[in-house]
Design a protein around this motif. Structure first.
Motif, short mmCIF file in Angstrom:
data_model
loop_
_atom_site.label_atom_id
_atom_site.label_comp_id
_atom_site.label_asym_id
_atom_site.label_seq_id
_atom_site.Cartn_x
_atom_site.Cartn_y
_atom_site.Cartn_z
N VAL A 69 0.83 -1.13 0.12
CA VAL A 69 0.00 0.03 0.05
C VAL A 69 0.81 1.25 0.17
CG1 VAL A 69 -1.59 1.43 1.31
CG2 VAL A 69 -1.93 -1.22 1.11
N GLU A 70 2.04 1.10 0.72
CA GLU A 70 2.84 2.51 0.85
C GLU A 70 3.49 2.46 -0.51
OE1 GLU A 70 4.16 4.67 3.30
OE2 GLU A 70 2.51 3.66 4.22
N LEU A 71 3.60 1.74 -1.33
CA LEU A 71 4.05 1.64 -2.68
C LEU A 71 2.97 2.10 -3.87
CD1 LEU A 71 6.27 -1.26 -2.85
CD2 LEU A 71 7.16 1.02 -2.89
N GLY A 72 1.79 2.42 -3.47
CA GLY A 72 0.69 2.46 -4.23
C GLY A 72 0.02 1.49 -4.83
N ILE A 73 0.28 0.36 -4.35
CA ILE A 73 -0.74 -1.14 -4.94
C ILE A 73 -1.89 -0.93 -3.86
CG2 ILE A 73 -0.87 -3.41 -5.12
CD1 ILE A 73 2.24 -3.36 -5.20
N LYS A 74 -3.21 -0.95 -4.74
CA LYS A 74 -4.48 -0.88 -3.96
C LYS A 74 -5.45 -2.29 -4.11
CE LYS A 74 -4.36 4.32 -4.66
NZ LYS A 74 -5.21 5.30 -5.38
N THR A 75 -5.06 -3.02 -4.89
CA THR A 75 -5.65 -4.12 -5.31
C THR A 75 -4.94 -5.33 -5.32
OG1 THR A 75 -7.05 -2.91 -6.73
CG2 THR A 75 -7.49 -5.01 -6.93
N PHE A 76 -5.49 -6.33 -4.47
CA PHE A 76 -4.75 -7.67 -4.24
C PHE A 76 -5.71 -8.93 -4.57
CE2 PHE A 76 -3.18 -4.32 -1.38
CZ PHE A 76 -1.73 -4.46 -1.55
N ALA A 77 -5.20 -10.01 -4.83
CA ALA A 77 -5.85 -11.08 -5.18
C ALA A 77 -5.12 -12.46 -4.28
CB ALA A 77 -5.80 -11.75 -6.60
N PRO A 78 -5.93 -12.50 -3.18
CA PRO A 78 -5.29 -13.71 -2.36
C PRO A 78 -5.67 -14.95 -2.57
CG PRO A 78 -7.14 -12.46 -1.38
CD PRO A 78 -7.16 -11.68 -2.69
N PHE A 79 -4.79 -15.77 -2.50
CA PHE A 79 -5.29 -17.18 -2.85
C PHE A 79 -4.56 -18.05 -1.53
CE2 PHE A 79 -4.50 -15.40 -7.01
CZ PHE A 79 -5.57 -15.79 -7.53
N PRO A 80 -5.27 -19.22 -0.91
CA PRO A 80 -4.94 -19.77 -0.03
C PRO A 80 -4.45 -21.27 0.00
CG PRO A 80 -7.08 -20.37 -0.32
CD PRO A 80 -6.71 -19.50 -1.67
N GLN A 81 -3.23 -21.56 0.69
CA GLN A 81 -2.63 -22.93 0.71
C GLN A 81 -3.52 -23.52 1.59
OE1 GLN A 81 0.90 -23.98 2.45
NE2 GLN A 81 1.48 -25.39 0.96
N ILE A 82 -4.42 -24.70 1.21
CA ILE A 82 -5.41 -25.10 2.33
C ILE A 82 -4.75 -26.73 2.96
CG2 ILE A 82 -7.66 -26.36 2.75
CD1 ILE A 82 -7.51 -23.23 2.42
N GLU A 83 -4.73 -26.98 4.34
CA GLU A 83 -4.11 -28.12 4.67
C GLU A 83 -4.91 -29.42 3.96
OE1 GLU A 83 -4.52 -27.52 8.69
OE2 GLU A 83 -2.75 -26.34 9.00
N GLU A 84 -4.20 -30.66 3.69
CA GLU A 84 -4.72 -31.47 2.94
C GLU A 84 -5.80 -32.11 3.76
OE1 GLU A 84 -5.17 -33.66 -0.60
OE2 GLU A 84 -3.65 -32.10 0.00
N ALA A 85 -5.80 -31.99 5.16
CA ALA A 85 -6.65 -32.79 5.95
C ALA A 85 -8.00 -32.03 5.72
CB ALA A 85 -6.16 -32.80 7.44
N LYS A 86 -8.04 -30.79 5.25
CA LYS A 86 -9.29 -30.07 5.36
C LYS A 86 -9.99 -30.05 4.10
CE LYS A 86 -7.93 -26.75 8.88
NZ LYS A 86 -7.49 -25.33 9.44
N LYS A 87 -9.34 -30.96 3.18
CA LYS A 87 -10.01 -30.95 1.57
C LYS A 87 -11.09 -32.06 1.57
CE LYS A 87 -5.82 -29.04 -0.57
NZ LYS A 87 -4.79 -29.32 -1.48
N ASP A 88 -12.12 -31.68 0.76
CA ASP A 88 -12.82 -32.89 0.46
C ASP A 88 -13.41 -32.81 -0.83
OD1 ASP A 88 -15.12 -31.17 0.44
OD2 ASP A 88 -15.52 -31.65 2.70
N ARG A 89 -14.20 -33.42 -1.44
CA ARG A 89 -14.82 -33.72 -2.89
C ARG A 89 -15.69 -32.74 -3.01
NH1 ARG A 89 -19.40 -37.01 -4.22
NH2 ARG A 89 -18.42 -37.23 -6.30
N PHE A 90 -16.28 -31.75 -2.20
CA PHE A 90 -17.23 -30.92 -1.92
C PHE A 90 -16.80 -29.35 -1.97
CE2 PHE A 90 -19.62 -34.61 -1.44
CZ PHE A 90 -20.37 -34.77 -2.58
N ALA A 91 -15.44 -29.33 -1.41
CA ALA A 91 -14.55 -28.02 -0.99
C ALA A 91 -15.37 -27.50 -0.04
CB ALA A 91 -14.77 -27.21 -2.23
#
Length: 326
Positions: A69-91
Motif C-alpha cells: 500500500v505504501e508503494l501505491g498498490i491498491k488491489t490484491f488477489a489472495p489465494f490460500p494454501q489449504i491443509e490436505e486434511a481439510k480438503k474434501d470432494r465438495f470443497a
C-alpha cells in the motif's frame, strides 16, 4: 541522394519526445498483486519456483499488504494454501467463516478498508480431487458445481470481498453467482470472470504454491484449448450477458492476440493474468544473467497493455511499484 520528407526517427530523437508520443504506459494503479496465504504465525516461506514470492501466515500477510500500500498498490488477489486434511470432494472448507481464507479476508478488510480484494472462486484449493468442479466417476459435473461456487462466492462477499473472481470455467457460473449475490443484497460486489482461461502449462509454479494440482486427469474438459481464439468470443458474450463486470484472459503473454480480440469486441474492461510460469521464466533467465530482470519485466507488462489489457494481475506488481519509486 533522395530527399526524405517523412522521417519517423524525428519522433524518437530525445527522451522527452519519445515520452510525449508514447502510445501505451503501465501504471501501478493498473496492477493487481496476487498474494498467497498459509496457516501459522510469523511465517514467510519463499515459493521455490517463484523467486521473490512467498506464502505468508495471516499476520505476515498484513505486513506485506501494508508495505505494498505504501508503494501505491491498491488491489490484491489472495489465494490460500489449504491443509490436505481439510480438503474434501465438495470443497466444504471454502465456506468455513473461521477457515484460513475467509478469516484472513476479513482481517485484511478490517485493517485496510480502502484496499480492494479480488477473491478466487474455484474448488481446486479445497478439493481432495484437485479439480475446479465436483468429480463423479472421473467426470467434472458442471451444474452441481455451480451450487458450490455460488455458496463460496456468497461466503467471500460476506467476509468482505470487493470483486469475485470465478476461475473455474464451468458453464453458467457467472449468472449463478450474480443471482446468489443479488439475492443476498450484495449488488455492489463485482465479478471479474476468468473468461478465456486456457489449459496451459504455465500454471505449474502456482500449483506448487497452493499444492492444488489435480490428483488425476487434467483440466482440458473445462479450460480452453490453447489452439483456439474465436472460442474466447463465445465465452466473452456469455459472461457479458450473465452479468460480468470485467473479462479476463489467462495466461497473458502467449495469448496477447486473445486479449486484443476481446478488447476489440467488448466495452467491458479487460484483465490479463501474467501467470506464475511467465513470471518464473523471467526470474530464471535473470538469475542466470541471460536477461535484464527490470527491463524484461517492463517490456512484458507493456506488451499486455499494448494488446488491450486495462488491468494486469502480475507477480511483478510489487517489484514494478518499487522500480517506479526510484
Amino acid at each position: 541522394m533522395n530527399h526524405l520528407t517523412r522521417r519517423p526517427r524525428r519522433n524518437r530523437k530525445s527522451e522527452a519526445i519519445r515520452s510525449m508520443v508514447q502510445e501505451n504506459q503501465v501504471a501501478v494503479q493498473d496492477l493487481i498483486f496476487p498474494v498467497f496465504m498459509m496457516e501459522g504465525d510469523n511465517l514467510a516461506v519463499e515459493i521455490t519456483s517463484m523467486p521473490g514470492i512467498y506464502r505468508y501466515s495471516p499476520d505476515r500477510l498484513l505486513e506485506e499488504i501494508a508495505s505494498c500500500v505504501e508503494l501505491g498498490i491498491k488491489t490484491f488477489a489472495p489465494f490460500p494454501q489449504i491443509e490436505e486434511a481439510k480438503k474434501d470432494r465438495f470443497a466444504s472448507e471454502s465456506k468455513n467463516p473461521e477457515g484460513l481464507y475467509l478469516r484472513t479476508i476479513s482481517e485484511i478488510k478490517l485493517n485496510f478498508p480502502d484496499v480492494v480484494l479480488m477473491t478466487d472462486v474455484a474448488m481446486d484449493p479445497y478439493s481432495s480431487d484437485g479439480h475446479d468442479g465436483i468429480v463423479d466417476n472421473g467426470e467434472i459435473i458442471n451444474d452441481a458445481t455451480l451450487e458450490v461456487l455460488g455458496q463460496m462466492a456468497l461466503a467471500q462477499a460476506q467476509a468482505g470481498a470487493d470483486i469475485i473472481g470465478p476461475s473455474d470455467m464451468m458453464d453458467g457460473r457467472v449468472a449463478h453467482i450474480r443471482q446468489v449475490l443479488d439475492k443476498h443484497a450484495f449488488y455492489n460486489v463485482s465479478i471479474m470472470s476468468y473468461t478465456a482461461k486456457y489449459a496451459s502449462g504455465f500454471y505449474g509454479p502456482f500449483r506448487d504454491a497452493l499444492d492444488s494440482a489435480p490428483k488425476h486427469g487434467d483440466k482440458k474438459t473445462y479450460q480452453m484449448n490453447p489452439a483456439n481464439s474465436r472460442e474466447a468470443l463465445i465465452e466473452a458474450e456469455l459472461d457479458t450477458q450473465e452479468g460480468a463486470d470485467f473479462l479476463m484472459v489467462k495466461p497473458a503473454l502467449s495469448y496477447l492476440d486473445v486479449i486484443k480480440t476481446l478488447k476489440d469486441n467488448t466495452n467491458l474492461p479487460i484483465a490479463a493474468y501474467n501467470v506464475s510460469g511467465e513470471y518464473a521464466m523471467v526470474k530464471a533467465a535473470a538469475q542466470n544473467g541471460w536477461l535484464d530482470n527490470d527491463r524484461i519485466m517492463q517490456e512484458v507488462l507493456l506488451s499486455m497493455k499494448r494488446a488491450g489489457a486495462d488491468i494486469i494481475l502480475t507477480y511483478f506488481a510489487k517489484e514494478f511499484a518499487q522500480l517506479m519509486k526510484r
